[in-house]
Design an enzyme around this catalytic site. Structure first.
Site, PDB file in Angstrom:
ATOM      1  CG  ASN A 174       5.020  -4.355  -2.548  1.00 15.04           C
ATOM      2  OD1 ASN A 174       5.062  -5.406  -1.908  1.00 15.04           O
ATOM      3  ND2 ASN A 174       6.060  -3.532  -2.652  1.00 15.04           N
ATOM      4  CD1 TRP A 175      -1.222  -6.393  -0.019  1.00 17.51           C
ATOM      5  CD2 TRP A 175      -1.463  -8.120   1.383  1.00 17.51           C
ATOM      6  NE1 TRP A 175      -2.567  -6.628   0.128  1.00 17.51           N
ATOM      7  CE2 TRP A 175      -2.741  -7.691   0.980  1.00 17.51           C
ATOM      8  CE3 TRP A 175      -1.368  -9.200   2.254  1.00 17.51           C
ATOM      9  CZ2 TRP A 175      -3.913  -8.296   1.438  1.00 17.51           C
ATOM     10  CZ3 TRP A 175      -2.528  -9.812   2.708  1.00 17.51           C
ATOM     11  CH2 TRP A 175      -3.788  -9.353   2.300  1.00 17.51           C
ATOM     12  CE  LYS A 176       6.166  -1.401   0.187  1.00 15.89           C
ATOM     13  NZ  LYS A 176       6.779  -0.108   0.413  1.00 15.89           N
ATOM     14  CG  HIS A 184      10.410  -2.631  -3.657  1.00 13.07           C
ATOM     15  ND1 HIS A 184      10.876  -1.881  -2.609  1.00 13.07           N
ATOM     16  CD2 HIS A 184       9.159  -2.184  -3.922  1.00 13.07           C
ATOM     17  CE1 HIS A 184       9.926  -1.016  -2.252  1.00 13.07           C
ATOM     18  NE2 HIS A 184       8.879  -1.183  -3.029  1.00 13.07           N
ATOM     19  CD  GLU A 221      10.159  -1.123   0.996  1.00 10.03           C
ATOM     20  OE1 GLU A 221       9.624  -2.251   0.967  1.00 10.03           O
ATOM     21  OE2 GLU A 221       9.509  -0.057   1.108  1.00 10.03           O
ATOM     22  CD  GLU A 273       7.589   1.169  -6.261  1.00  3.52           C
ATOM     23  OE1 GLU A 273       6.387   1.135  -6.014  1.00  3.52           O
ATOM     24  OE2 GLU A 273       8.431   0.532  -5.601  1.00  3.52           O
ATOM     25  N   GLY A 282       6.085   5.332   0.920  1.00  5.10           N
ATOM     26  CA  GLY A 282       5.645   5.306   2.318  1.00  5.10           C
ATOM     27  C   GLY A 282       5.745   6.648   3.022  1.00  5.10           C
ATOM     28  CB  SER A 291       2.892   8.337  -1.473  1.00  2.00           C
ATOM     29  OG  SER A 291       3.832   8.123  -0.433  1.00  2.00           O
ATOM     30  N   GLY A 327       1.759   0.318  -2.308  1.00  2.00           N
ATOM     31  CA  GLY A 327       2.161  -0.335  -1.061  1.00  2.00           C
ATOM     32  C   GLY A 327       1.086  -0.196  -0.006  1.00  2.00           C
ATOM     33  N   GLY A 328       1.272   0.769   0.889  1.00  4.96           N
ATOM     34  CA  GLY A 328       0.386   0.928   2.046  1.00  4.96           C
ATOM     35  C   GLY A 328      -1.097   0.871   1.732  1.00  4.96           C
TER      36      GLY A 328
HETATM   37  P1  PGA Z   1       3.713   3.001  -0.835  1.00  3.53           P
HETATM   38  O1  PGA Z   1       4.749   1.887  -1.368  1.00  3.53           O
HETATM   39  O2  PGA Z   1       2.526   2.977  -1.749  1.00  3.53           O
HETATM   40  O3  PGA Z   1       3.396   2.586   0.572  1.00  3.53           O
HETATM   41  O4  PGA Z   1       4.440   4.324  -0.902  1.00  3.53           O
HETATM   42  C1  PGA Z   1       4.936   1.668  -2.738  1.00  3.53           C
HETATM   43  C2  PGA Z   1       5.940   0.564  -2.952  1.00  3.53           C
HETATM   44  O5  PGA Z   1       6.948   0.509  -2.231  1.00  3.53           O
HETATM   45  O6  PGA Z   1       5.754  -0.285  -3.845  1.00  3.53           O
END
Ligand code: PGA
Length: 243
Positions: free
Chosen positions: A8-10, A91, A93, A158, A164, A203, A224-225
């Site tokens: 997930n590149w966000k 998600h 966010e 999640e 993050g 994470s 994500g990251g």
């Molecule tokens: P993260 O994000 O791996 O940076 O913790 C995961 C996500 O929000 O899908």
């Protein structure tokens, strides 16, 4: 069941970065499915760059209506047209910063499935909810109210406090939550609930992937990251058990 490792590149990435990333990620290990979910304008270039490879492309959201007067939103049929096969929905966010409710997520799931996209529906508790002992209840309630009774697709657990932050639940906590999610899916969807992949997200890194992905009922990762570096996403995929 083969595991699914989804990046997930966000809100990251540029057109100029697609070719090099796609060339690197094509080396995906054969024993896991891989998916990249970049921002919408990068879906079509990614789909072109990854054509013929085993790596799929997905979106990070879609609107709950198949088309219409919704300035700034993107419709599921267009995502499919651009080359997406999956779409992340609900998600945390988006639930937090766009006020998405379970009802919104359920409408998006139905629109996505109608457009032949595979939904990846995210659920997860906050730190305060976990501290109050409400994690299982919160996650079950999100599932029941976000997934239509005829749901087909993927679920991602999640925990919000792990996203993050570098924090992850213990192996036992992951196993307990994924087991509870499986039970809730069977309850809500009948036998079909047994075939839904349950990803873990929050994470995930090359260093912790083997232990997280090795827990019972973990069917892959939403990353994500670490997905921004192809070598890290490939290392996570390489750590997936062979299913
Ligand atoms: P993260 O994000 O791996 O940076 O913790 C995961 C996500 O929000 O899908």
């Amino acid at each position: 069941m083969r595991q699914l490792i989804a990046g997930n590149w966000k809100m990251h990435g540029t057109l100029a970065g697609v070719a090099a990333y796609a060339a690197a990620i094509k080396a995906a290990p054969a024993h896991a499915d891989m998916l990249i979910c970049p921002p919408s304008p990068l879906i079509e270039p990614f789909a072109r760059a990854l054509a013929g490879s085993a790596v799929a492309v997905g979106a990070q959201d879609c609107h709950g209506a198949p088309q219409g007067a919704h300035t700034g939103d993107v419709h599921a049929p267009l995502l499919r047209d651009a080359g997406a096969t999956h779409v992340i929905l609900g998600h945390s966010e988006r639930r937090e910063s766009h006020g998405e409710t379970n009802a919104h997520v359920q409408a998006k799931v139905q629109t996505a499935v109608a457009a032949r996209l595979i939904p990846i529906v995210c659920v997860g508790e906050s730190q305060a909810q976990r501290d109050a002992g409400e994690a299982l209840h919160v996650v079950k309630s999100q599932l029941i109210h976000s997934l239509p009774a005829d749901f087909t697709g993927v679920v991602a657990y999640e925990p919000i406090w792990a996203i993050g932050t570098g924090l992850t639940p213990t192996e036992d906590d992951v196993a307990a939550m994924h087991g509870a999610i499986r039970a809730a899916l069977l309850d809500h969807l009948g036998d079909a609930g047994g075939t839904v992949k349950i990803l873990y997200g929050g994470s995930v890194k090359p260093g912790n992937a083997a232990s997280l992905l090795g827990q019972p009922e973990v069917g892959g990762a939403l990353v994500g990251g670490a997905s921004l570096k192809p070598e890290d996403l490939l290392a996570i995929a390489a750590a997936a058990p062979r299913g």
